[in-house]
Write an enzyme that holds these catalytic residues in place. Structure first.
Site, PDB file in Angstrom:
ATOM      1  CG  HIS A 113      -1.844   1.178   1.290  1.00 23.64           C
ATOM      2  ND1 HIS A 113      -3.214   1.030   1.486  1.00 23.64           N
ATOM      3  CD2 HIS A 113      -1.655   2.515   1.180  1.00 23.64           C
ATOM      4  CE1 HIS A 113      -3.787   2.215   1.486  1.00 23.64           C
ATOM      5  NE2 HIS A 113      -2.864   3.150   1.312  1.00 23.64           N
ATOM      6  CG  HIS A 141      -0.762   7.088  -0.947  1.00 23.50           C
ATOM      7  ND1 HIS A 141      -1.992   7.248  -1.548  1.00 23.50           N
ATOM      8  CD2 HIS A 141      -0.984   6.411   0.200  1.00 23.50           C
ATOM      9  CE1 HIS A 141      -2.923   6.692  -0.780  1.00 23.50           C
ATOM     10  NE2 HIS A 141      -2.344   6.178   0.285  1.00 23.50           N
ATOM     11  CE  LYS A 175      -7.945   2.008  -0.754  1.00 21.74           C
ATOM     12  NZ  LYS A 175      -6.757   2.533  -0.133  1.00 21.74           N
ATOM     13  CG  HIS A 206      -4.874   2.145   5.797  1.00 20.96           C
ATOM     14  ND1 HIS A 206      -6.221   2.067   6.004  1.00 20.96           N
ATOM     15  CD2 HIS A 206      -4.713   2.890   4.675  1.00 20.96           C
ATOM     16  CE1 HIS A 206      -6.836   2.743   5.049  1.00 20.96           C
ATOM     17  NE2 HIS A 206      -5.962   3.237   4.232  1.00 20.96           N
TER      18      HIS A 206
HETATM   19  C1  NCD Z   1      -3.610   8.982   2.171  1.00 26.46           C
HETATM   20  C2  NCD Z   1      -3.201  10.046   1.139  1.00 26.46           C
HETATM   21  O1  NCD Z   1      -2.684  11.089   1.546  1.00 26.46           O
HETATM   22  O2  NCD Z   1      -3.392   9.817  -0.052  1.00 26.46           O
HETATM   23  N1  NCD Z   1      -3.598   9.588   3.470  1.00 26.46           N
HETATM   24  C3  NCD Z   1      -3.481   8.957   4.649  1.00 26.46           C
HETATM   25  O3  NCD Z   1      -3.583   9.602   5.683  1.00 26.46           O
HETATM   26  N2  NCD Z   1      -3.254   7.668   4.724  1.00 26.46           N
HETATM   27  C4  NCD Z   1      -4.913   8.409   1.809  1.00 26.46           C
HETATM   28  C5  NCD Z   1      -5.275   7.159   2.544  1.00 26.46           C
HETATM   29  O4  NCD Z   1      -4.642   6.107   2.372  1.00 26.46           O
HETATM   30  O5  NCD Z   1      -6.236   7.187   3.334  1.00 26.46           O
HETATM   31 ZN    ZN Z   2      -3.217   5.068   1.722  1.00 32.87          ZN
END
Ligand code: NCD
Ligand code: ZN
Length: 350
Positions: A18, A20, A104, A179
């Protein structure tokens, strides 16, 4: 003879289930940190606009590959952002052609860039049924968005209100609860006999809600789902270090510029890509479970995703406290690296 404390630990190269990576300048700046330690990562699709179709996922994968440093061996595993308009045929094609590994599900409004997510879960039933047939996993952001539900209860309520009904209606759907932050989610995953797993982040193994709120507000610890009470953190550490195949690493490393974090209404997300493996080694060692780090970071994820574990290895070496930057510079501003609040002694060799 007394056992010598471990000072070197070799494991199969880990994956991040997972992650970003964003796009553009941010992508360029953060990607090398993940590619340095991880072989593969499940890439979150919550860009603006979101990565909804096979074609968009293919284009985004191309941008990630183009941003990789010379010589890096890192495979982005793409996800499609589920909307109420998603076409089951496009999803099936993306899966068959190896363009997307998972889909997702963001409940609309649950987190960063989730406005195009799902409001009415019955509207995506056709897609979920197709995914169940082809064995494509659904990655779920498990929080309800009902303003009447306290933010600390949103994950537990999501299990009852949304996840259980979805899994009852589409029992063959393979689901990853992303998460997880609560004992409730850990128990739910443990109690299910198949088709359900969970990722756990680095930061949720380390912080509880006091870290965010006690003695001043600390925006860099604010993420979604928000960290819960200490008892929940302990449950997460127990699950992550147990060796149970249903729990694996998804860092949810989610970079935002400091300018966007330090606002009256700041963004959610912790940036853990640079020091995740050092943090995890420290957590697993403190739990007396260093021997389970490989299962959590390198073996359980590929098993659920039906992929072979990586053949390459990495070695963690214990020594003097590791130094790492408190911030990284990007073309769009600085991003603060997650501070575990304790010294890190394990570094990735090489
Ligand atoms: C994530 C993001 O910034 O894209 N933020 C986070 O707090 N985890 C989005 C997510 O996974 O919820
Ligand atoms: Zn995330």
């Amino acid at each position: 003879m007394t056992e010598q404390p471990m000072t070197r630990l070799t494991l199969r190269r880990p994956d991040d289930w997972h992650l970003h990576l964003r796009d553009g300048e941010m992508l360029k700046a953060v990607l090398p940190h993940s590619a340095a330690h991880f072989a593969r990562a499940i890439i979150m699709p919550n860009l603006v606009p979101p990565v909804v179709t096979a074609e968009q996922a293919l284009a985004y994968r191309g941008r990630i590959e183009a941003a990789l440093p010379e010589g890096a061996r890192f495979t982005p595993l793409m996800t499609l952002y589920l909307t109420e308009q998603t076409d089951p045929k496009d999803v099936a094609r993306a899966h068959a052609e190896g363009i997307a590994t998972a889909v997702k599900l963001y409940p609309a409004g649950a987190t960063t860039n989730s406005a195009s997510g799902v409001r009415d879960f019955d509207k995506v039933r056709g897609v979920l049924e197709t995914m169940a047939e082809i064995g494509m996993p659904l990655c779920v952001h498990g929080e309800v968005t009902d303003p009447a539900i306290d933010i600390f209860d949103r994950e537990a309520v999501f299990i009852d209100r949304v996840l259980k009904p979805i899994r009852r209606k589409v029992p063959d759907l393979r689901v990853v609860m992303e998460h997880v932050t609560t004992q409730d989610a850990v128990d739910y995953v443990r109690d299910s006999n198949k088709n359900l797993a969970a990722t756990i982040t680095t930061h949720h193994l380390i912080i509880n809600r006091n870290h965010i709120l006690a003695g001043g507000i600390r925006p860099h610890y604010y993420c979604l789902p928000v960290a819960k009470r200490e008892g929940h953190r302990i449950a997460l550490v127990e699950a992550a270090t147990s060796g149970d195949r249903r729990f694996f690493l998804g860092t949810d490393s989610a970079p935002h510029t400091d300018a966007n974090k330090l606002l009256p209404c700041g963004c959610a997300g912790c940036f853990t890509a640079p020091n995740t493996m050092s943090c995890l080694a420290e957590v697993f060692e403190a739990a007396g479970k260093l021997g389970q780090l490989e299962a959590f970071a390198s073996l359980n994820g590929p098993r659920f995703y039906r992929l072979p574990p990586n053949e390459e290895t990495i070695t963690l070496v214990k020594g003097a406290p590791v130094t790492y930057p408190t911030q990284i510079e990007t073309g769009v501003g600085s991003v603060t690296v997650f501070d575990p609040g304790f010294a890190l002694h394990w570094r990735v060799e090489g």
